[in-house]
Design an enzyme around this catalytic site. Structure first.
Site, mmCIF file in Angstrom:
data_model
loop_
_atom_site.group_PDB
_atom_site.id
_atom_site.type_symbol
_atom_site.label_atom_id
_atom_site.label_comp_id
_atom_site.label_asym_id
_atom_site.label_seq_id
_atom_site.Cartn_x
_atom_site.Cartn_y
_atom_site.Cartn_z
ATOM 1 N N LYS A 150 0.814 -1.269 0.055
ATOM 2 C CA LYS A 150 -0.070 0.015 -0.001
ATOM 3 C C LYS A 150 0.978 1.163 -0.097
ATOM 4 C CE LYS A 150 -4.402 1.482 2.171
ATOM 5 N NZ LYS A 150 -4.978 1.855 1.113
ATOM 6 N N GLU A 183 -9.701 -5.757 -8.773
ATOM 7 C CA GLU A 183 -10.223 -5.019 -7.709
ATOM 8 C C GLU A 183 -10.690 -3.717 -8.278
ATOM 9 O OE1 GLU A 183 -7.543 -3.753 -4.511
ATOM 10 O OE2 GLU A 183 -5.903 -3.750 -5.921
HETATM 11 N N1 PXG Z 1 -8.001 -1.903 -2.785
HETATM 12 C C1 PXG Z 1 -7.251 -0.707 -3.126
HETATM 13 C C2 PXG Z 1 -6.373 -0.305 -4.367
HETATM 14 C C3 PXG Z 1 -7.385 0.383 -1.938
HETATM 15 O O1 PXG Z 1 -6.587 1.350 -1.949
HETATM 16 C C4 PXG Z 1 -8.812 -1.437 -0.695
HETATM 17 C C5 PXG Z 1 -8.806 -2.202 -1.886
HETATM 18 C C6 PXG Z 1 -9.748 -1.764 0.619
HETATM 19 O O2 PXG Z 1 -8.891 -2.010 1.430
HETATM 20 P P1 PXG Z 1 -9.099 -1.893 3.015
HETATM 21 O O3 PXG Z 1 -7.983 -2.336 3.747
HETATM 22 O O4 PXG Z 1 -9.377 -0.547 3.239
HETATM 23 O O5 PXG Z 1 -10.097 -2.706 3.152
HETATM 24 C C7 PXG Z 1 -8.192 -0.050 -0.858
HETATM 25 C C8 PXG Z 1 -8.234 0.903 0.341
HETATM 26 C C9 PXG Z 1 -10.464 6.305 -1.781
HETATM 27 C C10 PXG Z 1 -9.406 5.594 -0.987
HETATM 28 O O6 PXG Z 1 -10.415 7.488 -1.818
HETATM 29 C C11 PXG Z 1 -9.429 4.341 -0.959
HETATM 30 C C12 PXG Z 1 -8.458 3.514 -0.172
HETATM 31 C C13 PXG Z 1 -7.533 4.012 0.423
HETATM 32 C C14 PXG Z 1 -7.359 5.400 0.126
HETATM 33 C C15 PXG Z 1 -8.317 6.140 -0.325
HETATM 34 O O7 PXG Z 1 -11.060 5.635 -2.514
HETATM 35 N N2 PXG Z 1 -8.807 2.167 -0.110
#
Ligand code: PXG
Length: 289
Positions: A150, A183
């Site tokens: 991440k 995803e």
């Molecule tokens: N896939 C990706 C590419 C993400 O960035 C998730 C899945 C979901 O992961 P978690 O651990 O949160 O269930 C993420 C995380 C936005 C934004 O503005 C979204 C994320 C992070 C930062 C900003 O859409 N999602």
């Protein structure tokens, strides 16, 4: 708002880092988005573990232990006094020169913690469901920049987001380089077929989402069959239900994909059930502050 930078708190207008920080110059760093519900930080340990794993993979040494990082997050939450918060935790490579070499930044990693609120999608989408598309930009190849890291380098996702919003959609499906569903731009994806849940395995170029894992956890605990399985676009089109998951988005039903109605064209019952189970978990689980 009080923002944590390297152990000190700053007002929003004063919270600044160097223009020579490689987080800014190259997106060289890692981050987490975390939520608290009723003063309980949901899955904090899991988020911290993923942060340290991302950092380990890019050889970024974080100047705090995992326990110290948990304490810093809790301290920032107390300082900001929000009952329900969205926490952005960032570790940058730190200040260097204009060259790429991260060795010039060693010992200078910056830790930033922002506590705020977030409403990613309007209530209408959460109730009525999202209409999404598949975008041309494929998800980063795991052998190039693994989506499980991440990192602060989110251009792959941002390009896909631009394609989505240009087409009038708030989210989009990204495929992997083989054409399988990976995803969404900032969320994981699930489909429902014959009362079974399916989501792509993490090796398909997907972030191992904490919300995704929580859905797998509540589904297993409630004897809902779940499969981490490769998914094609066709399987999404003929699914009974579809939904996306993320810390910021939480659980959002998807009712149309690439112009095809999903199931009844309305948010489905299993989506509602797992969303309820998930919200139940957020109410009772977490580190208190
Ligand atoms: N896939 C990706 C590419 C993400 O960035 C998730 C899945 C979901 O992961 P978690 O651990 O949160 O269930 C993420 C995380 C936005 C934004 O503005 C979204 C994320 C992070 C930062 C900003 O859409 N999602």
């Amino acid at each position: 708002m009080k923002i944590y930078i390297n152990g000190k708190f700053y007002e929003k207008s004063e919270a600044k880092i160097s223009v020579f920080d490689h987080g800014l110059l190259y997106g060289d760093g890692v981050f987490e988005g975390i939520r608290s519900y009723g003063r309980l930080v949901f899955k904090l340990k899991e988020h911290i573990d993923r942060l340290y794993e991302s950092a380990h993979s890019i050889m970024l040494s974080i100047p705090l232990t995992r326990d110290e990082m948990i304490k810093a997050v809790i301290k920032t939450l107390k300082e900001n006094n929000l009952d329900n918060a969205y926490i952005r935790l960032i570790v940058t490579r730190g200040e260097g020169d204009l060259g790429l070499d991260p060795k010039k930044c060693y010992g200078k990693a910056s830790i930033i913690i922002i506590v705020d609120t977030i409403k990613l999608y309007p209530e209408k989408y959460c109730k009525e469901g999202l209409s999404i598309i598949t975008v041309p930009t494929v998800r980063n190849l795991p052998e190039a920049l693994n989506p499980q890291i991440k990192s602060l380098n989110y251009l792959n996702n941002i390009l896909a987001k631009i394609e989505a919003t240009n087409a009038g959609c708030a989210e989009a499906i990204m495929l992997d380089s083989l054409g399988y569903v990976a995803e969404c731009t900032g969320d994981n994806i699930f489909i429902v077929k014959n009362n079974h849940l399916y989501t792509p395995p993490q090796c398909m170029g997907t972030l191992r989402g904490i919300t995704r894992d929580s859905i797998l956890e509540v589904a297993k605990a409630n004897r809902i069959p779940v499969h981490e399985h490769v998914i094609t676009r066709h399987e999404v089109y003929i699914s009974d239900e579809c939904f996306i998951t993320g810390t910021a988005a939480e659980i959002v039903p998807v009712v149309k994909v690439d112009g095809r109605s999903i199931g009844s064209g309305k948010p489905g019952p299993l989506t509602a059930k797992v969303a309820k189970l998930f919200h139940g978990l957020t109410k009772k689980e977490g580190i208190k502050y």
